[in-house]
Every structure is written in structure tokens, then in C-alpha cells.
Scaffold this active site. Sequence first.
Site, PDB file in Angstrom:
ATOM      1  N   LYS A  15       0.910  -1.072  -0.188  1.00 35.26           N
ATOM      2  CA  LYS A  15       0.049  -0.037   0.045  1.00 35.26           C
ATOM      3  C   LYS A  15       0.730   1.269   0.127  1.00 35.26           C
ATOM      4  CE  LYS A  15      -2.123  -1.132   3.875  1.00 35.26           C
ATOM      5  NZ  LYS A  15      -1.564  -2.598   4.098  1.00 35.26           N
ATOM      6  N   ARG A  88      -9.695   0.533   8.223  1.00 31.09           N
ATOM      7  CA  ARG A  88      -9.384  -0.659   8.558  1.00 31.09           C
ATOM      8  C   ARG A  88     -10.330  -1.693   9.197  1.00 31.09           C
ATOM      9  NH1 ARG A  88      -3.758   0.302   8.606  1.00 31.09           N
ATOM     10  NH2 ARG A  88      -2.574  -1.670   9.247  1.00 31.09           N
ATOM     11  N   ARG A 122      12.086  -5.182   5.216  1.00 25.55           N
ATOM     12  CA  ARG A 122      11.799  -3.723   5.164  1.00 25.55           C
ATOM     13  C   ARG A 122      12.460  -2.762   5.899  1.00 25.55           C
ATOM     14  NH1 ARG A 122       5.707  -1.456   5.452  1.00 25.55           N
ATOM     15  NH2 ARG A 122       5.921  -2.226   7.605  1.00 25.55           N
ATOM     16  N   ARG A 155      11.161  -0.830  11.342  1.00 27.25           N
ATOM     17  CA  ARG A 155       9.713  -0.551  12.142  1.00 27.25           C
ATOM     18  C   ARG A 155       9.830  -1.876  13.125  1.00 27.25           C
ATOM     19  NH1 ARG A 155       4.809   0.354   8.579  1.00 27.25           N
ATOM     20  NH2 ARG A 155       3.874  -0.699  10.055  1.00 27.25           N
ATOM     21  N   ARG A 166      -0.278  -9.209  13.186  1.00 28.21           N
ATOM     22  CA  ARG A 166      -0.816  -8.075  12.378  1.00 28.21           C
ATOM     23  C   ARG A 166      -1.848  -8.854  11.445  1.00 28.21           C
ATOM     24  NH1 ARG A 166       4.322  -4.967  10.890  1.00 28.21           N
ATOM     25  NH2 ARG A 166       2.824  -4.028   9.297  1.00 28.21           N
TER      26      ARG A 166
HETATM   27  P1  AP5 Z   1       4.780  -1.487   1.877  1.00 32.22           P
HETATM   28  O1  AP5 Z   1       4.397  -0.728   0.661  1.00 32.22           O
HETATM   29  O2  AP5 Z   1       5.386  -0.916   3.047  1.00 32.22           O
HETATM   30  O3  AP5 Z   1       3.417  -2.408   2.548  1.00 32.22           O
HETATM   31  P2  AP5 Z   1       2.177  -1.882   3.151  1.00 32.22           P
HETATM   32  O4  AP5 Z   1       1.155  -2.457   2.663  1.00 32.22           O
HETATM   33  O5  AP5 Z   1       2.151  -0.326   3.310  1.00 32.22           O
HETATM   34  O6  AP5 Z   1       2.607  -2.348   4.523  1.00 32.22           O
HETATM   35  P3  AP5 Z   1       2.494  -1.733   6.031  1.00 32.22           P
HETATM   36  O7  AP5 Z   1       3.138  -2.879   7.015  1.00 32.22           O
HETATM   37  O8  AP5 Z   1       2.884  -0.193   6.138  1.00 32.22           O
HETATM   38  O9  AP5 Z   1       1.190  -1.758   6.423  1.00 32.22           O
HETATM   39  P4  AP5 Z   1       0.357  -2.024   7.564  1.00 32.22           P
HETATM   40  O10 AP5 Z   1      -1.116  -1.721   7.117  1.00 32.22           O
HETATM   41  O11 AP5 Z   1       0.506  -3.079   8.354  1.00 32.22           O
HETATM   42  O12 AP5 Z   1       1.007  -0.927   8.445  1.00 32.22           O
HETATM   43  P5  AP5 Z   1       0.228   0.760   8.723  1.00 32.22           P
HETATM   44  O13 AP5 Z   1       1.771   1.355   8.836  1.00 32.22           O
HETATM   45  O14 AP5 Z   1      -0.696   1.008   8.102  1.00 32.22           O
HETATM   46  O15 AP5 Z   1       5.750  -2.624   1.252  1.00 32.22           O
HETATM   47  C1  AP5 Z   1       6.003  -3.571   2.379  1.00 32.22           C
HETATM   48  C2  AP5 Z   1       7.613  -4.141   1.828  1.00 32.22           C
HETATM   49  O16 AP5 Z   1       7.456  -4.954   0.758  1.00 32.22           O
HETATM   50  C3  AP5 Z   1       8.561  -2.687   1.585  1.00 32.22           C
HETATM   51  O17 AP5 Z   1       9.914  -3.354   2.047  1.00 32.22           O
HETATM   52  C4  AP5 Z   1       8.540  -2.660   0.021  1.00 32.22           C
HETATM   53  O18 AP5 Z   1       9.671  -2.355  -0.668  1.00 32.22           O
HETATM   54  C5  AP5 Z   1       8.275  -4.143  -0.299  1.00 32.22           C
HETATM   55  N1  AP5 Z   1       7.443  -4.225  -1.515  1.00 32.22           N
HETATM   56  C6  AP5 Z   1       6.415  -3.461  -1.798  1.00 32.22           C
HETATM   57  N2  AP5 Z   1       5.780  -4.002  -3.114  1.00 32.22           N
HETATM   58  C7  AP5 Z   1       6.502  -5.134  -3.557  1.00 32.22           C
HETATM   59  C8  AP5 Z   1       6.849  -5.732  -4.755  1.00 32.22           C
HETATM   60  N3  AP5 Z   1       5.658  -5.670  -5.459  1.00 32.22           N
HETATM   61  N4  AP5 Z   1       7.431  -7.009  -4.798  1.00 32.22           N
HETATM   62  C9  AP5 Z   1       8.481  -6.881  -3.674  1.00 32.22           C
HETATM   63  N5  AP5 Z   1       8.572  -6.128  -2.531  1.00 32.22           N
HETATM   64  C10 AP5 Z   1       7.590  -5.203  -2.577  1.00 32.22           C
HETATM   65  O19 AP5 Z   1       0.012   0.608  10.367  1.00 32.22           O
HETATM   66  C11 AP5 Z   1       0.805   0.095  11.346  1.00 32.22           C
HETATM   67  C12 AP5 Z   1      -0.091   0.088  12.858  1.00 32.22           C
HETATM   68  O20 AP5 Z   1      -0.604   1.245  12.917  1.00 32.22           O
HETATM   69  C13 AP5 Z   1      -1.112  -0.935  12.714  1.00 32.22           C
HETATM   70  O21 AP5 Z   1      -0.749  -2.200  13.197  1.00 32.22           O
HETATM   71  C14 AP5 Z   1      -2.132  -0.248  13.757  1.00 32.22           C
HETATM   72  O22 AP5 Z   1      -1.673  -0.750  14.967  1.00 32.22           O
HETATM   73  C15 AP5 Z   1      -2.094   1.380  13.605  1.00 32.22           C
HETATM   74  N6  AP5 Z   1      -3.010   1.577  12.569  1.00 32.22           N
HETATM   75  C16 AP5 Z   1      -2.643   2.060  11.210  1.00 32.22           C
HETATM   76  N7  AP5 Z   1      -3.784   2.571  10.653  1.00 32.22           N
HETATM   77  C17 AP5 Z   1      -4.829   2.146  11.615  1.00 32.22           C
HETATM   78  C18 AP5 Z   1      -6.263   2.422  11.479  1.00 32.22           C
HETATM   79  N8  AP5 Z   1      -6.748   2.742  10.404  1.00 32.22           N
HETATM   80  N9  AP5 Z   1      -6.901   1.716  12.684  1.00 32.22           N
HETATM   81  C19 AP5 Z   1      -6.421   1.550  13.596  1.00 32.22           C
HETATM   82  N10 AP5 Z   1      -5.171   1.222  13.559  1.00 32.22           N
HETATM   83  C20 AP5 Z   1      -4.307   1.556  12.590  1.00 32.22           C
END
Ligand code: AP5
Length: 207
Positions: A15, A88, A122, A155, A166
Site C-alpha cells: 500500500k 481498517r 523492510r 519498524r 498483524r
Molecule cells: P509496503 O509498501 O510498506 O507495504 P504496506 O502495505 O504499506 O505495509 P504496512 O506494514 O505499512 O501496512 P500496515 O497496514 O500493516 O501498517 P500501517 O503502517 O498502516 O511494502 C512492504 C515491503 O515490501 C517494503 O519493504 C517494500 O519495499 C516491499 N514491496 C512492496 N511492493 C513489493 C513488490 N511488488 N515486490 C516486492 N517487494 C515489494 O499500520 C501500522 C500500525 O498502526 C497498525 O498495526 C495499527 O496498530 C496502527 N494503525 C494504522 N492505521 C490504523 C487504522 N486505520 N486503524 C487502527 N489502527 C491503525
Amino acid sequence: MGFRVVLLGPPGCGKGTQAEKLNDDLGLIRLSTGDMLREAVRNGTELGKMAKTYMDSGGLVPDDVVIGLMKEKISTIKEGFVLDGFPRTVQQAEALDEFVDIQHVINFEVSDDELVKRLTSRRSCPDCNVVYHMIYKPPMKDGICDKCGATLYQRSDDTEETVRARLKVYRENTFPLIEYYDKKGILLNIDGEGSIMEIYDSIEEAL
Ligand code: AP5
């Protein structure tokens, strides 16, 4: 106003990576609840202190907190935007419907094994939030952000144990949003396995 897009999918599905490209290429403003919460944690604010306990265990921050945060951000935006990590839960999606009309929801499908591989290697930029991968997308200079020169970090929720937690939280709370948006007729399913560019091309085609 430009496109109003939601990126949906499990942790590590890409994402953030694709939201960054949509920002670079189409100028869509990237709004990531994860980045906003991590910034609050780094700044030691009350929000950050509260959010940290949930984030460290892989759980979700309470709905009312993230809904308030996102509502305030979206109200300041006149251009198109892309939401990364919000909504989410069904409650968050219903709240979002009350303050903005979403045009497209892009759902990335990626296997659990691939997600674990992506997240445990990552590296993230604390300043401009660009993400890298030690094998799939390494920075030009080891440990340094290509875009802004800051030192990259891992992270604290990117350990295998927390990633598995997660994924469980995703299946229980976020997976139902696929049906929610499918019923509205705005869901686009995309194969999230493939190169970053291939996936971006599929998104552009779908939009
Ligand atoms: P990346 O693009 O970083 O993936 P992502 O889907 O953004 O993953 P996140 O871990 O950031 O998502 P998340 O939803 O768990 O975390 P968030 O920060 O929102 O890619 C991942 C890796 O793969 C990278 O190294 C990239 O280079 C690589 N990659 C990408 N595409 C690729 C491809 N095609 N091929 C190979 N490699 C690739 O949330 C964190 C925490 O915050 C949550 O756990 C929760 O506690 C809280 N939180 C956030 N939002 C909310 C909400 N709305 N409600 C409640 N709690 C929330």
C-alpha cells in the site's frame, strides 16, 4: 478534485509503496494513518503514547481516535488523495462514507509467506516515509534514504512475531471490508505479487 482512492490489503501488500508512486506520478496526496501515528509516537505526544501500546502488539488503535485523525486531515484537502491504511474496520469505513465519497478501492492480494518476507526485510525512512526492501528495493546507498538522505530504520512491528499478529488482526477486522466495498461496486482486486512496476501498471489501467 482528483481521484479519491483507498488502498486496501494486508500488512506488507504494498500500500505504502504504491501510494508513493501515485503521489509522484498523479499528484495524489498520500494519507497514511500508520505514518501519522508513528510520527505521534516519535514526538512523544499523548496520542503517540496511547497508540504505541496497540501498535507494538500488532493490534488496532481505537476507531474513534483514527476516525477523528483522518476526518481532520481530509477536511484540509482540496485535491485528489490516496488513503493508505484507512479504513481498517467496517466502523471506520462507515464513518468515512459520512464525510467523503470514495471513487475507487484497490485491494491487493498477496500470500502470507510473501508478506512475511517483505516486512521482515523492510527499511523505512523516518523523515519522508519512503519504504525500501533490502533485496527487492534496496536504497542506492546502504542504510540511507535516496529521496531525503535520512538514516533508514527497521519498524519495531516488523518482527516475524508481530507481523503474524498483524495478519491475524487483518483477517478478523479488515478482511470484511472487501465485501463491504464490493457491494458498493467500487472494488478493484489486483494481484499484488509481481514487480512494483507491474502492479503500478495494473493500478493505472484500473483507474
Ligand atoms: P509496503 O509498501 O510498506 O507495504 P504496506 O502495505 O504499506 O505495509 P504496512 O506494514 O505499512 O501496512 P500496515 O497496514 O500493516 O501498517 P500501517 O503502517 O498502516 O511494502 C512492504 C515491503 O515490501 C517494503 O519493504 C517494500 O519495499 C516491499 N514491496 C512492496 N511492493 C513489493 C513488490 N511488488 N515486490 C516486492 N517487494 C515489494 O499500520 C501500522 C500500525 O498502526 C497498525 O498495526 C495499527 O496498530 C496502527 N494503525 C494504522 N492505521 C490504523 C487504522 N486505520 N486503524 C487502527 N489502527 C491503525
